[in-house]
Design a protein around this motif. Structure first.
Motif, PDB file in Angstrom:
ATOM      1  N   ALA A  90      10.837  -6.463  -1.788  1.00  0.00           N
ATOM      2  CA  ALA A  90       9.781  -5.499  -2.094  1.00  0.00           C
ATOM      3  C   ALA A  90      10.188  -4.626  -3.281  1.00  0.00           C
ATOM      4  CB  ALA A  90       9.492  -4.633  -0.869  1.00  0.00           C
ATOM      5  N   TYR A  91      11.440  -4.233  -3.331  1.00  0.00           N
ATOM      6  CA  TYR A  91      11.927  -3.444  -4.467  1.00  0.00           C
ATOM      7  C   TYR A  91      11.825  -4.269  -5.754  1.00  0.00           C
ATOM      8  CZ  TYR A  91      14.992  -0.304  -7.132  1.00  0.00           C
ATOM      9  OH  TYR A  91      15.514   0.550  -8.066  1.00  0.00           O
ATOM     10  N   ASP A 150       0.866  -1.174   0.000  1.00  0.00           N
ATOM     11  CA  ASP A 150       0.000   0.000   0.000  1.00  0.00           C
ATOM     12  C   ASP A 150       0.904   1.225   0.000  1.00  0.00           C
ATOM     13  OD1 ASP A 150      -1.932   1.905   0.236  1.00  0.00           O
ATOM     14  OD2 ASP A 150      -2.695   1.243   2.185  1.00  0.00           O
ATOM     15  N   VAL A 151       1.006   1.900  -1.148  1.00  0.00           N
ATOM     16  CA  VAL A 151       1.969   2.987  -1.286  1.00  0.00           C
ATOM     17  C   VAL A 151       1.340   4.132  -2.069  1.00  0.00           C
ATOM     18  CG1 VAL A 151       2.969   1.924  -3.353  1.00  0.00           C
ATOM     19  CG2 VAL A 151       4.302   3.593  -2.078  1.00  0.00           C
ATOM     20  N   ARG A 152       1.718   5.341  -1.702  1.00  0.00           N
ATOM     21  CA  ARG A 152       1.243   6.551  -2.376  1.00  0.00           C
ATOM     22  C   ARG A 152       2.457   7.262  -2.978  1.00  0.00           C
ATOM     23  NH1 ARG A 152      -0.780  11.984   0.622  1.00  0.00           N
ATOM     24  NH2 ARG A 152      -1.688  13.095  -1.164  1.00  0.00           N
ATOM     25  N   ILE A 153       2.403   7.555  -4.275  1.00  0.00           N
ATOM     26  CA  ILE A 153       3.497   8.224  -4.980  1.00  0.00           C
ATOM     27  C   ILE A 153       2.986   9.580  -5.461  1.00  0.00           C
ATOM     28  CG2 ILE A 153       5.139   8.114  -6.888  1.00  0.00           C
ATOM     29  CD1 ILE A 153       4.756   5.050  -6.865  1.00  0.00           C
ATOM     30  N   ARG A 203       4.563   0.874   5.825  1.00  0.00           N
ATOM     31  CA  ARG A 203       5.731   0.046   6.145  1.00  0.00           C
ATOM     32  C   ARG A 203       6.907   0.412   5.237  1.00  0.00           C
ATOM     33  NH1 ARG A 203       3.605  -5.595   4.605  1.00  0.00           N
ATOM     34  NH2 ARG A 203       3.004  -4.291   2.827  1.00  0.00           N
ATOM     35  N   ASP A 204       8.092   0.053   5.695  1.00  0.00           N
ATOM     36  CA  ASP A 204       9.280   0.258   4.867  1.00  0.00           C
ATOM     37  C   ASP A 204       9.150  -0.468   3.531  1.00  0.00           C
ATOM     38  OD1 ASP A 204      10.314   1.682   6.983  1.00  0.00           O
ATOM     39  OD2 ASP A 204      11.758   0.147   7.593  1.00  0.00           O
ATOM     40  N   VAL A 205       8.606  -1.683   3.553  1.00  0.00           N
ATOM     41  CA  VAL A 205       8.516  -2.459   2.317  1.00  0.00           C
ATOM     42  C   VAL A 205       7.554  -1.803   1.325  1.00  0.00           C
ATOM     43  CG1 VAL A 205       9.221  -4.657   3.323  1.00  0.00           C
ATOM     44  CG2 VAL A 205       6.787  -4.003   3.353  1.00  0.00           C
ATOM     45  N   ASP A 206       6.524  -1.123   1.815  1.00  0.00           N
ATOM     46  CA  ASP A 206       5.632  -0.401   0.915  1.00  0.00           C
ATOM     47  C   ASP A 206       6.410   0.673   0.156  1.00  0.00           C
ATOM     48  OD1 ASP A 206       3.352  -1.826   1.832  1.00  0.00           O
ATOM     49  OD2 ASP A 206       3.134  -0.436   3.519  1.00  0.00           O
ATOM     50  N   ALA A 264      14.438  -8.639   7.650  1.00  0.00           N
ATOM     51  CA  ALA A 264      13.980  -7.300   7.268  1.00  0.00           C
ATOM     52  C   ALA A 264      14.721  -6.799   6.033  1.00  0.00           C
ATOM     53  CB  ALA A 264      14.177  -6.331   8.432  1.00  0.00           C
ATOM     54  N   THR A 265      16.003  -7.089   5.938  1.00  0.00           N
ATOM     55  CA  THR A 265      16.771  -6.680   4.761  1.00  0.00           C
ATOM     56  C   THR A 265      16.302  -7.438   3.532  1.00  0.00           C
ATOM     57  OG1 THR A 265      18.699  -6.151   6.130  1.00  0.00           O
ATOM     58  CG2 THR A 265      19.091  -6.513   3.783  1.00  0.00           C
TER      59      THR A 265
END
Length: 715
Positions: free
Chosen positions: A131-132, A41-44, A58-61, A124-125
């Motif tokens: 995610a990228y 869930d990300v907003r650009i 989240r960081d992954v988002d 986490a890494t």
């Protein structure tokens, strides 16, 4: 090495160790990745200049969103970076990429990553990297025509391996490898004959970072300049982004294609600039081969067998026509080996078994205090790179960060090392407590401009040379930019904002003090020459009038800069310096042939070019307004190709409020010439102006040009 048999096969299409096939591997169905947004869930939000501001819970988002946004602007370069990291770039680029593909396999990058991916880096890494990769895969699901055959899927391992491959290139690892591959060791061959293992512009032309403490700033502010010098386009060109999650990730700054975070820039409470440093981090061992068995080498009086593996390099020639070349890779106890006509040489380098660089960079991105920042650096997972640091509390520092091997003393590590003694095969590195650092010096200023860490301020407080053993191989040189920083800072008792900007955009070569710039030395030598030719005598007399500045309006700078540039570039690349008389004559001919006179303003010669437009530039090689250029024969002028690119000024004022100004050399749309953001920042960049980065949502909403929601409610 990539042997002559391989080059001959590529050059003449005579296949010696090759399997021939005519086909193209399938890409898979890109549409299968459309469902990946269900996991994020990300907003650009893109600002006035098209720079993406990426927000997620989240960081992954945010990592997913960064990949998607960067792919919108530069997918082709990201794809090339991943293929190069895999050692399969030849499948897309053909024979020219074979050297890089072989290097990847010779270095053993994927052996390290595959062996440690599940155990040496945190979950986490891995989640961050994956995610990228998901963001890239999702982009391809929307644009299936852009992906090359055989690329999908992008993976988290691709991202981790990219750091393992690229970071040694910044301390010149590839140049040392080139010397060995070309047979320079043992023959004294000129380095100009060396095989360059990468064809991209070298990422070591320069950089600078400067930090000013509140006591020195004149108004109680803390100031930071982020000013790395990179190629203006390609795999190590800067891309600007702002990243913010609700898990504590909040950074704005520059990143490279394929990097899932900010490489340098600022968070709300601290920031840093990176500059290239080059301690001696590569050792070459001369091996003794068994005369009766070329696959054995001597170590501690005994013959040892090389480990031998196969490098398979797939090369595309025309359309679907491809060959697979096979080359052996030899490995000794020291590291991978080149067999040349001059002998066998093993190479050992800092970071050859390191894969935690991304993990360290994530920790730096999430650091909020000096202790956080130093804890991240103390991982010692970044093979090299200087850090110039500043924070909201007024702390400033320079860290000469590098994985410096723990070598035995009493050995000349700068040349060939005997390969028959196991006690000379180093293991392990000096810890963070051992590296040179300058923290909160009494002068209130720190800097680095690719110079020795023993001069990190214009006053006391720098690291002392006598405190570090010679085996660490620490640099001792000063660049012109470092000399100028000492001079300019020494002249500024208080460094207000206007003085800080004046220092950054200074475009002069140093001619003061005991240690004068190379440009001054060349100027002094050339103006002392005698010429029989009247035209050259007149030109020499005209050169007397050069003030060693590189203002676009200067009518003397063109002759001066064209004369001294070959010397500066030779020193930077380790090449022999040219003959002063010949360099001067060439500069005179260049101006006469292209402009018909010597007094042409420098800005007519030195240009920033983007598409069909160009702008005059001040600056030149190794000045603080750094411009490295190549001659465009058709246009008849220089075109800037590297140097000043992404520039960031960070300030925390006396009340603690943060202000950030940035500028990119072109714009956020790296490849799309039809985009309004393809060159919208270029005129400002050429005019030495910046724009205010909108860090709060109110300011961002006022200048928003687009918005995209991926995942969440955007499904």
């Amino acid at each position: 090495m990539i042997r002559k048999s391989l080059y001959g096969a590529i050059a003449f299409m005579v296949v010696v160790y090759a399997g021939f096939w005519v086909s193209a591997p399938g890409t898979g169905d890109p549409s299968q990745y459309a469902r990946l947004t269900q996991n994020y869930d990300v907003r650009i939000v893109r600002d006035k200049y098209g720079v993406p501001h990426i927000f997620g819970d989240r960081d992954v988002d945010v990592s997913f969103g960064l990949a998607f946004a960067h792919a919108e602007d530069d997918f082709a370069t990201i794809q090339d970076v991943v293929l190069a990291t895999r050692g399969t770039l030849s499948t897309l680029k053909g024979p020219d990429a074979a050297k890089t593909d072989y290097l990847i396999q010779w270095m053993g990058i994927w052996d390290v990553v595959n062996a440690g991916y599940e155990t040496r880096i945190s979950q986490a890494t891995r989640d961050h990297a994956e995610a990228y990769a998901d963001g890239l895969n999702y982009y391809v699901s929307e644009h299936p025509h852009v992906v090359a055959p055989g690329v999908l899927p992008f993976t988290g391992k691709d991202i981790v391996a990219g750091f393992t491959f690229k970071t040694p290139l910044f301390f010149g690892f590839d140049q040392d490898v080139a010397k060995v591959a070309a047979g320079e060791y043992g023959t004294g061959l000129d380095k100009t004959a060396a095989l360059m293992v990468t064809d991209a512009p070298q990422p070591d032309l320069g950089s600078q970072g400067v930090a000013i403490a509140p006591a020195r700033s004149g108004d109680g502010s803390t100031r930071l300049l982020v000013n790395s010098h990179q190629p203006l386009t390609g795999p190590v060109a800067w891309y600007e982004a702002r990243l913010k999650s609700n898990e504590g990730w909040d950074m704005a700054g520059g990143t490279f294609p394929g990097s899932p975070l900010i490489l340098h820039g600022t968070g709300p409470t601290l920031g840093w600039a990176n500059t290239v440093n080059k301690p001696d981090l590569v050792d070459v061992y001369e091996l003794t081969l068994n005369p009766d068995n070329g696959n054995q080498y001597k170590l501690d009086g005994e013959w040892r067998d090389f480990e031998i593996s196969d490098a398979a390099i797939d090369v595309t020639f025309w359309g679907p026509i491809r060959w697979t070349f096979h080359e052996p890779i030899y490995r000794s106890a020291h590291g991978p080996v080149f067999k040349t006509e001059e002998g066998a040489f093993a190479v050992r380098w800092a970071g050859m078994d390191e894969m935690r660089t991304l993990e360290e960079m994530i920790a730096l991105n999430k650091a909020r205090t000096p202790a956080d920042f130093e804890t991240a650096l103390a991982m010692m997972a970044m093979p090299s790179i200087n850090y110039v640091y500043a924070d909201k509390a007024g702390n400033i520092a320079h860290y000469y960060n590098a994985m410096m091997p723990k070598r035995p003393e009493g050995v000349d590590w700068s040349g060939l090392v005997p390969g028959d003694r196991s006690d000379l095969i180093w293991h392990g590195y000096h810890g963070f407590g051992d590296i040179p650092k300058t923290v909160n010096p009494p002068s209130g200023a720190v800097f680095n401009a690719n110079n020795t860490p023993y001069v990190a301020s214009d006053g006391d407080g720098s690291a002392l040379r006598e405190d570090f053993p010679s085996s660490m191989g620490i640099e001792t040189q000063m660049t012109n930019r470092a000399l100028r920083l000492v001079e300019l800072l020494s002249d500024a008792e208080q460094v207000y904002d206007h003085a800080f900007r004046r220092i950054k955009y200074d475009n002069a070569y140093s001619f003061m003090g005991e240690e004068k710039s190379l440009a001054f030395q060349v100027w002094h030598e050339v103006t002392g020459l005698e010429f029989e030719d009247a035209e050259l005598r007149e030109a020499r007399d005209y050169l007397f009038g050069w003030s060693l500045t590189t203002d676009a309006s200067s009518e003397h700078a063109a002759l001066g800069v064209l004369t001294v540039t070959p010397f500066i570039m030779a020193d930077m690349s380790g090449e022999p310096r040219p003959d002063p008389r010949e360099a001067f004559e060439h500069a005179v001919r260049t101006l006469k042939d292209n402009f018909g006179r010597l007094d042409v303003p420098w800005g007519q010669v030195n240009r920033l070019v983007r598409g069909g437009e160009s702008w005059p530039l001040s600056g030149g090689p190794d000045v603080l307004r750094a411009v490295y250029a190549e001659w465009d024969e058709e246009a008849g002028h220089l075109e800037a190709t590297a140097g000043d690119s992404y520039i960031m000024f960070v300030e925390w004022d006396a009340a603690g409020a943060q202000h950030v100004r940035t500028m990119h050399n072109f714009g956020s749309a790296t490849l799309d010439a039809s985009s309004q953001h393809y060159a919208d920042q270029a005129p400002l960049f050429a005019d030495e102006r910046e724009r205010k980065l909108p860090l709060d949502m109110v300011a961002l909403e006022l200048e928003k040009t687009s918005e995209r929601r991926l995942g969440g409610a955007g499904n």
